[in-house]
Design a protein around this motif. Sequence first.
Motif, PDB file in Angstrom:
ATOM      1  N   SER A   1       4.412   5.784  -8.189  1.00 35.09           N
ATOM      2  CA  SER A   1       5.193   6.983  -8.520  1.00 35.09           C
ATOM      3  C   SER A   1       6.572   6.603  -9.051  1.00 35.09           C
ATOM      4  N   GLY A   2       7.199   5.605  -8.425  1.00 33.01           N
ATOM      5  CA  GLY A   2       8.516   5.174  -8.875  1.00 33.01           C
ATOM      6  C   GLY A   2       8.488   4.567 -10.263  1.00 33.01           C
ATOM      7  N   GLU A   3       7.487   3.725 -10.537  1.00 34.23           N
ATOM      8  CA  GLU A   3       7.352   3.123 -11.864  1.00 34.23           C
ATOM      9  C   GLU A   3       7.087   4.193 -12.914  1.00 34.23           C
TER      10      GLU A   3
ATOM     11  N   TRP B   1       0.827  -1.204   0.000  1.00 30.49           N
ATOM     12  CA  TRP B   1       0.000   0.000   0.000  1.00 30.49           C
ATOM     13  C   TRP B   1       0.863   1.257   0.000  1.00 30.49           C
ATOM     14  N   LEU B   2       1.928   1.267   0.789  1.00 32.11           N
ATOM     15  CA  LEU B   2       2.814   2.425   0.849  1.00 32.11           C
ATOM     16  C   LEU B   2       3.471   2.692  -0.502  1.00 32.11           C
ATOM     17  N   VAL B   3       3.960   1.635  -1.149  1.00 36.12           N
ATOM     18  CA  VAL B   3       4.623   1.790  -2.440  1.00 36.12           C
ATOM     19  C   VAL B   3       3.631   2.287  -3.497  1.00 36.12           C
ATOM     20  N   GLU B   4       2.451   1.686  -3.518  1.00 33.48           N
ATOM     21  CA  GLU B   4       1.456   2.058  -4.527  1.00 33.48           C
ATOM     22  C   GLU B   4       0.981   3.492  -4.364  1.00 33.48           C
ATOM     23  N   HIS B   5       1.057   4.033  -3.147  1.00 34.29           N
ATOM     24  CA  HIS B   5       0.574   5.390  -2.900  1.00 34.29           C
ATOM     25  C   HIS B   5       1.727   6.387  -2.746  1.00 34.29           C
ATOM     26  N   GLY B   6       2.915   5.987  -3.195  1.00 32.44           N
ATOM     27  CA  GLY B   6       4.045   6.912  -3.159  1.00 32.44           C
ATOM     28  C   GLY B   6       4.449   7.319  -1.756  1.00 32.44           C
ATOM     29  N   GLY B   7       4.344   6.381  -0.810  1.00 34.88           N
ATOM     30  CA  GLY B   7       4.658   6.672   0.578  1.00 34.88           C
ATOM     31  C   GLY B   7       6.145   6.759   0.844  1.00 34.88           C
ATOM     32  N   PRO B   8       6.530   6.936   2.108  1.00 34.40           N
ATOM     33  CA  PRO B   8       7.943   7.049   2.475  1.00 34.40           C
ATOM     34  C   PRO B   8       8.667   5.723   2.287  1.00 34.40           C
ATOM     35  N   PRO B   9      10.007   5.752   2.293  1.00 29.82           N
ATOM     36  CA  PRO B   9      10.772   4.515   2.158  1.00 29.82           C
ATOM     37  C   PRO B   9      10.485   3.550   3.307  1.00 29.82           C
ATOM     38  N   VAL B  10      10.683   2.264   3.019  1.00 21.52           N
ATOM     39  CA  VAL B  10      10.334   1.203   3.973  1.00 21.52           C
ATOM     40  C   VAL B  10      11.525   0.283   4.187  1.00 21.52           C
ATOM     41  N   ILE B  11      11.824   0.004   5.447  1.00 20.96           N
ATOM     42  CA  ILE B  11      12.766  -1.057   5.808  1.00 20.96           C
ATOM     43  C   ILE B  11      11.982  -2.119   6.544  1.00 20.96           C
ATOM     44  N   LEU B  12      12.064  -3.349   6.068  1.00 18.87           N
ATOM     45  CA  LEU B  12      11.318  -4.452   6.659  1.00 18.87           C
ATOM     46  C   LEU B  12      12.128  -5.141   7.759  1.00 18.87           C
ATOM     47  N   LEU B  13      11.420  -5.569   8.793  1.00 15.98           N
ATOM     48  CA  LEU B  13      11.998  -6.421   9.822  1.00 15.98           C
ATOM     49  C   LEU B  13      11.454  -7.818   9.588  1.00 15.98           C
ATOM     50  N   THR B  14      12.326  -8.762   9.266  1.00 17.86           N
ATOM     51  CA  THR B  14      11.878 -10.107   8.914  1.00 17.86           C
ATOM     52  C   THR B  14      12.527 -11.149   9.811  1.00 17.86           C
ATOM     53  N   GLY B  15      11.897 -12.335   9.887  1.00 13.12           N
ATOM     54  CA  GLY B  15      12.465 -13.449  10.623  1.00 13.12           C
ATOM     55  C   GLY B  15      13.687 -14.003   9.923  1.00 13.12           C
ATOM     56  N   MET B  16      14.600 -14.572  10.694  1.00 13.87           N
ATOM     57  CA  MET B  16      15.853 -15.080  10.151  1.00 13.87           C
ATOM     58  C   MET B  16      15.631 -16.091   9.031  1.00 13.87           C
ATOM     59  N   ALA B  17      14.577 -16.925   9.171  1.00 15.86           N
ATOM     60  CA  ALA B  17      14.371 -17.995   8.196  1.00 15.86           C
ATOM     61  C   ALA B  17      13.374 -17.631   7.111  1.00 15.86           C
ATOM     62  N   GLU B  18      12.843 -16.407   7.136  1.00 14.53           N
ATOM     63  CA  GLU B  18      11.775 -16.047   6.210  1.00 14.53           C
ATOM     64  C   GLU B  18      12.328 -15.454   4.916  1.00 14.53           C
ATOM     65  N   ASP B  19      13.015 -16.282   4.124  1.00 12.83           N
ATOM     66  CA  ASP B  19      13.574 -15.798   2.856  1.00 12.83           C
ATOM     67  C   ASP B  19      12.481 -15.303   1.915  1.00 12.83           C
ATOM     68  N   THR B  20      11.359 -16.006   1.899  1.00 12.15           N
ATOM     69  CA  THR B  20      10.271 -15.635   0.987  1.00 12.15           C
ATOM     70  C   THR B  20       9.757 -14.239   1.301  1.00 12.15           C
ATOM     71  N   ASP B  21       9.608 -13.924   2.601  1.00  8.46           N
ATOM     72  CA  ASP B  21       9.125 -12.593   2.980  1.00  8.46           C
ATOM     73  C   ASP B  21      10.077 -11.513   2.512  1.00  8.46           C
ATOM     74  N   ARG B  22      11.381 -11.776   2.637  1.00 11.60           N
ATOM     75  CA  ARG B  22      12.353 -10.770   2.218  1.00 11.60           C
ATOM     76  C   ARG B  22      12.281 -10.551   0.709  1.00 11.60           C
ATOM     77  N   ILE B  23      12.212 -11.643  -0.034  1.00 12.65           N
ATOM     78  CA  ILE B  23      12.164 -11.536  -1.492  1.00 12.65           C
ATOM     79  C   ILE B  23      10.893 -10.819  -1.934  1.00 12.65           C
ATOM     80  N   VAL B  24       9.751 -11.230  -1.382  1.00 12.92           N
ATOM     81  CA  VAL B  24       8.478 -10.607  -1.746  1.00 12.92           C
ATOM     82  C   VAL B  24       8.490  -9.134  -1.367  1.00 12.92           C
ATOM     83  N   GLY B  25       9.015  -8.824  -0.187  1.00 10.94           N
ATOM     84  CA  GLY B  25       9.064  -7.434   0.245  1.00 10.94           C
ATOM     85  C   GLY B  25       9.870  -6.563  -0.697  1.00 10.94           C
ATOM     86  N   LEU B  26      11.011  -7.059  -1.133  1.00  9.73           N
ATOM     87  CA  LEU B  26      11.841  -6.288  -2.066  1.00  9.73           C
ATOM     88  C   LEU B  26      11.162  -6.153  -3.416  1.00  9.73           C
ATOM     89  N   GLU B  27      10.471  -7.201  -3.859  1.00  8.91           N
ATOM     90  CA  GLU B  27       9.752  -7.116  -5.131  1.00  8.91           C
ATOM     91  C   GLU B  27       8.599  -6.118  -5.041  1.00  8.91           C
TER      92      GLU B  27
END
Length: 237
Positions: A161-163, A70-96
């Motif tokens: 906005s970025g796209e 939602w933040l990305v789609e609405h041109g919100g502020p930058p985001v840093i995610l806090l993810t679990g050590m084993a949650e590779d999928t969350d990190r990849i999806v978050g970056l995408e």
Amino acid sequence: MEPQDTQILIVDDAREIREPLGQYFRKQGFRVQLAANAMDARRMLDEANIGMVVLDVMMPGEDGLSLCRWLVEHGGPPVILLTGMAEDTDRIVGLELGADDYVTKPFNPRELLARVRAVLRRVPSSAPAVSNGTRRFGGWLHDPVAKTLRHADGRTAELTSGENRLLSVLLDNPRVVISRARLLDLTAGRDAKVYDRAIDNTVSRLRRKIEADPTAPGLIVTEWGGGYMLAVEVEDA
């Protein structure tokens, strides 16, 4: 952007993480807002001038990935995610989705502080202007003011906005290879620190919206070792 000019929103349902982080960042000169869930975060984003969001992925109710989208789609502020050590999928999806960076739990607050400062150094004080004219390319009509695309076959797509800025730069320079560093400069006005992943993620999202086959792109092509190029002609509409 200096720390004293930045208000950080820390979103985490765990009080034992949220509150100590808030205290730590205040000691570093930041203004801080704290939210225990996505609902509170959305309200604070409406009410306060937030310059950075530190966002936990795993939360009850609406999770961090949904709020990040939602933040990305609405041109919100930058985001840093806090993810679990084993949650590779969350990190990849978050970056995408468009997150600017991530830190895995457990983490040292000094590492998170360094990541926050690095991202803020790349954020322009104001977004660069984009072309106001509508243009045609590869069957698509781009309206940069409305941030929309319409294909000759009737398909439509909305752009973040970025796209929108990235596509405008590519349309300004058809059949010209533009390096990632140059794209960063043209689309975000960031400093000389190259952040390849940010551009790569935006290109990937844009391809999914405009390419017939995003895995074999024919409109936005990759020039290995160089950058990206719009490989079709552009016409003013």
